[in-house]
Every structure is written in C-alpha cells, then in structure tokens.
Design a protein around this motif. Structure first.
Motif, PDB file in Angstrom:
ATOM      1  N   ARG A 279       1.114  -1.067  -0.110  1.00 21.24           N
ATOM      2  CA  ARG A 279      -0.317  -0.172   0.054  1.00 21.24           C
ATOM      3  C   ARG A 279       0.326   1.061  -0.007  1.00 21.24           C
ATOM      4  N   CYS A 280       1.946   1.428   0.177  1.00 19.02           N
ATOM      5  CA  CYS A 280       2.658   2.507  -0.080  1.00 19.02           C
ATOM      6  C   CYS A 280       4.282   2.139   0.384  1.00 19.02           C
ATOM      7  N   ALA A 281       5.259   2.666   0.863  1.00 17.38           N
ATOM      8  CA  ALA A 281       6.652   2.229  -0.169  1.00 17.38           C
ATOM      9  C   ALA A 281       7.574   1.864   1.742  1.00 17.38           C
ATOM     10  N   ASN A 282       6.641   2.693   2.772  1.00 20.39           N
ATOM     11  CA  ASN A 282       7.437   2.383   3.523  1.00 20.39           C
ATOM     12  C   ASN A 282       7.607   1.093   4.409  1.00 20.39           C
ATOM     13  N   SER A 283       7.584  -0.158   4.599  1.00 22.95           N
ATOM     14  CA  SER A 283       7.301  -0.845   5.296  1.00 22.95           C
ATOM     15  C   SER A 283       6.756  -1.436   6.296  1.00 22.95           C
ATOM     16  N   ALA A 284       7.827  -0.425   7.506  1.00 22.66           N
ATOM     17  CA  ALA A 284       6.604  -0.238   8.993  1.00 22.66           C
ATOM     18  C   ALA A 284       5.521   0.616   8.404  1.00 22.66           C
ATOM     19  N   VAL A 285       4.640   1.332   8.410  1.00 27.41           N
ATOM     20  CA  VAL A 285       3.277   1.846   7.885  1.00 27.41           C
ATOM     21  C   VAL A 285       2.813   0.485   7.257  1.00 27.41           C
ATOM     22  N   ASN A 286       2.977   0.439   6.250  1.00 30.00           N
ATOM     23  CA  ASN A 286       2.446  -1.201   5.384  1.00 30.00           C
ATOM     24  C   ASN A 286       2.045  -1.707   6.415  1.00 30.00           C
ATOM     25  N   ALA A 287       2.902  -2.295   7.195  1.00 25.59           N
ATOM     26  CA  ALA A 287       3.276  -3.321   8.203  1.00 25.59           C
ATOM     27  C   ALA A 287       1.883  -3.413   9.021  1.00 25.59           C
ATOM     28  N   VAL A 288       1.867  -2.304   9.598  1.00 30.82           N
ATOM     29  CA  VAL A 288       0.603  -2.296  10.150  1.00 30.82           C
ATOM     30  C   VAL A 288      -0.396  -1.865   9.718  1.00 30.82           C
ATOM     31  N   LEU A 289      -0.716  -0.715   9.119  1.00 30.92           N
ATOM     32  CA  LEU A 289      -1.875  -1.019   7.781  1.00 30.92           C
ATOM     33  C   LEU A 289      -2.351  -2.700   7.272  1.00 30.92           C
ATOM     34  N   THR A 290      -1.857  -3.497   6.970  1.00 28.53           N
ATOM     35  CA  THR A 290      -1.803  -4.708   6.238  1.00 28.53           C
ATOM     36  C   THR A 290      -2.409  -5.616   7.671  1.00 28.53           C
ATOM     37  N   ALA A 291      -1.463  -5.064   8.696  1.00 29.30           N
ATOM     38  CA  ALA A 291      -2.524  -5.294   9.853  1.00 29.30           C
ATOM     39  C   ALA A 291      -4.377  -5.250  10.610  1.00 29.30           C
ATOM     40  N   TYR A 292      -4.163  -4.364  10.244  1.00 29.36           N
ATOM     41  CA  TYR A 292      -6.053  -3.533  10.305  1.00 29.36           C
ATOM     42  C   TYR A 292      -6.095  -3.967   9.508  1.00 29.36           C
ATOM     43  N   ILE A 293      -6.244  -3.842   8.207  1.00 28.96           N
ATOM     44  CA  ILE A 293      -7.024  -3.752   7.164  1.00 28.96           C
ATOM     45  C   ILE A 293      -7.599  -5.771   7.340  1.00 28.96           C
ATOM     46  N   VAL A 294      -6.071  -6.240   7.606  1.00 30.01           N
ATOM     47  CA  VAL A 294      -6.374  -7.575   7.611  1.00 30.01           C
ATOM     48  C   VAL A 294      -8.051  -8.084   8.248  1.00 30.01           C
ATOM     49  N   GLN A 295      -7.326  -7.471   9.887  1.00 35.91           N
ATOM     50  CA  GLN A 295      -8.479  -7.805  10.737  1.00 35.91           C
ATOM     51  C   GLN A 295      -9.406  -7.091  10.048  1.00 35.91           C
ATOM     52  N   ALA A 296      -9.866  -5.899   9.773  1.00 33.63           N
ATOM     53  CA  ALA A 296     -10.793  -5.155   9.619  1.00 33.63           C
ATOM     54  C   ALA A 296     -11.633  -6.763   8.369  1.00 33.63           C
ATOM     55  N   GLY A 297     -11.093  -7.112   7.300  1.00 30.91           N
ATOM     56  CA  GLY A 297     -11.315  -7.942   6.857  1.00 30.91           C
ATOM     57  C   GLY A 297     -12.299  -8.895   7.245  1.00 30.91           C
ATOM     58  N   ASN A 298     -11.362  -9.684   8.598  1.00 30.74           N
ATOM     59  CA  ASN A 298     -11.910 -10.948   8.858  1.00 30.74           C
ATOM     60  C   ASN A 298     -13.251 -10.775   9.607  1.00 30.74           C
ATOM     61  N   GLU A 299     -13.360  -9.571  10.052  1.00 30.56           N
ATOM     62  CA  GLU A 299     -14.819  -8.844  10.499  1.00 30.56           C
ATOM     63  C   GLU A 299     -15.934  -8.681  10.449  1.00 30.56           C
ATOM     64  N   GLY A 300     -15.349  -8.851   8.451  1.00 32.87           N
ATOM     65  CA  GLY A 300     -16.789  -8.293   7.399  1.00 32.87           C
ATOM     66  C   GLY A 300     -16.830  -6.808   7.463  1.00 32.87           C
ATOM     67  N   CYS A 301     -15.653  -5.800   7.581  1.00 34.85           N
ATOM     68  CA  CYS A 301     -15.523  -4.694   6.972  1.00 34.85           C
ATOM     69  C   CYS A 301     -15.319  -4.608   5.439  1.00 34.85           C
ATOM     70  N   THR A 302     -15.824  -3.210   5.252  1.00 35.12           N
ATOM     71  CA  THR A 302     -14.956  -3.096   3.844  1.00 35.12           C
ATOM     72  C   THR A 302     -13.801  -1.808   3.793  1.00 35.12           C
ATOM     73  N   VAL A 303     -12.989  -1.954   3.708  1.00 36.96           N
ATOM     74  CA  VAL A 303     -12.395  -0.603   3.873  1.00 36.96           C
ATOM     75  C   VAL A 303     -11.242   0.048   2.313  1.00 36.96           C
ATOM     76  N   GLU A 304     -11.556   0.715   2.412  1.00 38.78           N
ATOM     77  CA  GLU A 304     -10.854   1.626   1.213  1.00 38.78           C
ATOM     78  C   GLU A 304      -9.666   2.495   1.474  1.00 38.78           C
ATOM     79  N   THR A 305      -8.245   2.816   1.248  1.00 39.04           N
ATOM     80  CA  THR A 305      -7.022   2.946   1.272  1.00 39.04           C
ATOM     81  C   THR A 305      -6.969   3.974   0.043  1.00 39.04           C
ATOM     82  N   LYS A 306      -6.628   5.254   0.687  1.00 43.57           N
ATOM     83  CA  LYS A 306      -5.623   6.143  -0.917  1.00 43.57           C
ATOM     84  C   LYS A 306      -4.989   6.734   0.207  1.00 43.57           C
ATOM     85  N   LEU A 307      -3.502   6.370  -0.320  1.00 40.97           N
ATOM     86  CA  LEU A 307      -2.150   6.445   0.458  1.00 40.97           C
ATOM     87  C   LEU A 307      -1.165   7.170  -0.809  1.00 40.97           C
TER      88      LEU A 307
END
Length: 307
Positions: A279-307
């Motif tokens: 989602r972005c070039a910064n690996s730390a920020v990408n890791a945080v975003l991926t973790a929370y977006i995956v968690q939201a997806g597992n809970e049935g949420c739809t997430v849209e990002t623009k970075l």
C-alpha cells in the motif's frame, strides 16, 4: 522597598496560574477556560491579600488555604482528566513555582538586596521557566497524559509530599533567617525536588515508549503470522499444482470446457488472496496498515484506502 516585595508576590501568584495552564488540558474550549481561570485568580489574590492585611501575616502563610485549595477545586471542575493526572500536574506546577519563589527570596536574603534581587529574579526566572515549559516540556508532557493511565496517583503523592515539605521549611519574606540546620534543610529540599521530578518524568517517558514499542511489535507479529500463513498456503498450492493441472487436463479431455474454466477461475482467486498488497513504500507503515486491514476484513468490514 516594600512595594517591590508586594509586586513580586503578586507577580509570582499570577505566574503560578500561567505555569499550570501551559501543561493543563481543559474539557472546555480555551477561551472560556482562560476567562474562568483569570477571574478565579483575581478573586483568590484579593482574598489572600485582604486576609493577610487583616491578620497581620505575610500572604505566603495563607496561600494554601486561600489559593491552593480553592484553585485545585476550580481546576478539577474544568479539567479534562479528573484522576491522578490532574493532581500530579497541580502538585508539579505549584511546587515548581514555590521552588522559584524560595530560591529568589533566599538569594535576596543572602546578598541583602532589600527585595530588589527578589523582584528582579522573579521578573526574569518565571518567564524563562515558562518559555522552557512551552518549548521543551509541554508537548511531551501532554503526550504522556494522553497515552499513560497508570502510575499517576503514586507520583501525585510524591508531589504532595514535596509541596508540604516546601511549605514547612520555607522562609517567609519578612521572617528572620533560621539557623544553619533550618537553612540546610531548606537547601536539601530545594535540591532534591527538581531531581525527583526529572526522574519521575523520565520514568513516565520510558514507560510510554515501552508501551508503544510493545504495541508495534504486536502489530508486526500479527502481520508476520498472516504472512507465514499465506506462505504455507502458497506452498500447498505449489505442491498440489501438478494435481490441479491434471484435473484441468481431464476436464478438457472430457470436453467439459465450462468445468475446466470454473476450475481455473477458482485457482486464480486463491492465488490472488496469496498476494501481499503493497500500500505504500514504507515497510513499517505498510505492515501496520496490512495488519489492521486484514483484521477488519476478517470481521466483515469493507475498507478503502488512498495513500
């Protein structure tokens, strides 16, 4: 020269309020908050000076009852934090100002300035202390208040004890100098108090950093677990790819083109799920975003990002 004494006392009392407000976080907007504080400070100052004139005692001897306790109740009412964080800040600001008051008073006594050194010292030191608080202490301290919830009551007790010690060992402006024991006790308290506060704030800052590091490590661990899970699924897909190709070949030989197409589509969908999104070039920020977006997806949420 007593005019210098009275002006310096009023100056110090006003700046006790300023020091407190520099670190204070109100629950109301700042404009009504400042109006309430200034009005309360004026009333308490007038009551203190009037009571001192009637009783024939220095104002410093009355400020605990006429300023400290009423102002604590007032600020508690308008404070964002109504717990140990508020009481620690109250003790911190009060003891800092009493420390400056005693240091300037003691210097005036030692050089025989007849209130001139005391007046000049307070005129300079209070704005310098406030400039330091605004530039160096305000943002880190407010960050500590927002992020830490534990430990404040213990530190508030330490601040209260220092307040009581300063009140007990302080030398009123017009009182004679005590003996060497009383003077040594005052100097010890004046030396220990800033060292203690520095240690407390350093401890709180380290505690907050440890909390943030632990939280980041937990996010990265979840991201790592998700990545390992996807790698394991990928390994299974690669291992079974020969069987998948054989199944597709069998369907085509049977003339079941639709079944073969559906089978290929199901394989493509599974492979897309294995792809790790960047989602972005910064690996730390990408890791945080991926973790929370995956968690939201597992809970049935739809997430849209623009970075």
């Amino acid at each position: 020269m007593t005019a210098l004494r009275d002006i310096s006392q009023l100056w110090a009392m006003a700046h006790v309020l300023v020091v407190f407000l520099l670190l204070f976080e109100p629950r109301r907007p700042w404009r009504p908050t400042i109006a309430i504080c200034v009005s309360g400070a004026v009333v308490m100052s007038v009551v203190t000076l009037a009571a001192a004139a009637v009783l024939g005692v220095p104002p410093f001897a009355l400020i605990f009852f006429t300023c400290s306790l009423p102002s604590m109740a007032l600020f508690f009412w308008i404070s964002k934090y109504r717990n140990g964080r508020f009481f620690f800040l109250f003790c911190l600001s009060d003891t800092m100002c009493i420390w400056l008051i005693q240091v300037t008073s003691l210097l005036d006594r030692l050089v025989g300035g007849e209130y001139a050194v005391m007046f000049a010292g307070r005129l300079i030191l209070f704005p310098l202390a406030e400039w330091f608080i605004w530039k160096q202490l305000r943002r880190p301290y407010q960050e500590l208040q927002r992020k830490l919830e534990r430990g404040w009551w213990l530190f508030s007790l330490i601040g209260l004890l220092y307040y009581l010690m300063l009140v007990m060992v302080s030398i009123p402006v017009d009182d004679p100098m005590p003996g060497w024991r009383g003077l040594l006790l005052l100097l010890l308290v004046l030396a220990l108090m800033p060292l203690t506060y520095i240690s407390i704030l350093h401890s709180l800052w380290r505690q907050m950093r440890m909390y943030e590091n632990t939280r980041l490590m937990e996010v990265q661990r979840k991201d790592y677990d998700a990545l390992c899970q996807k790698m394991e699924v990928g390994r299974i897909y690669r291992h079974d790819m020969r069987h998948h190709l054989a199944a597709v070949e069998g369907l085509l030989q049977q003339g079941d083109n639709g079944g073969a197409l559906n089978y290929v589509r199901s394989l493509s969908g599974g492979l897309e799920e294995l792809a790790e999104p960047v989602r972005c070039a910064n690996s730390a920020v990408n890791a945080v975003l991926t973790a929370y977006i995956v968690q939201a997806g597992n809970e049935g949420c739809t997430v849209e990002t623009k970075l």
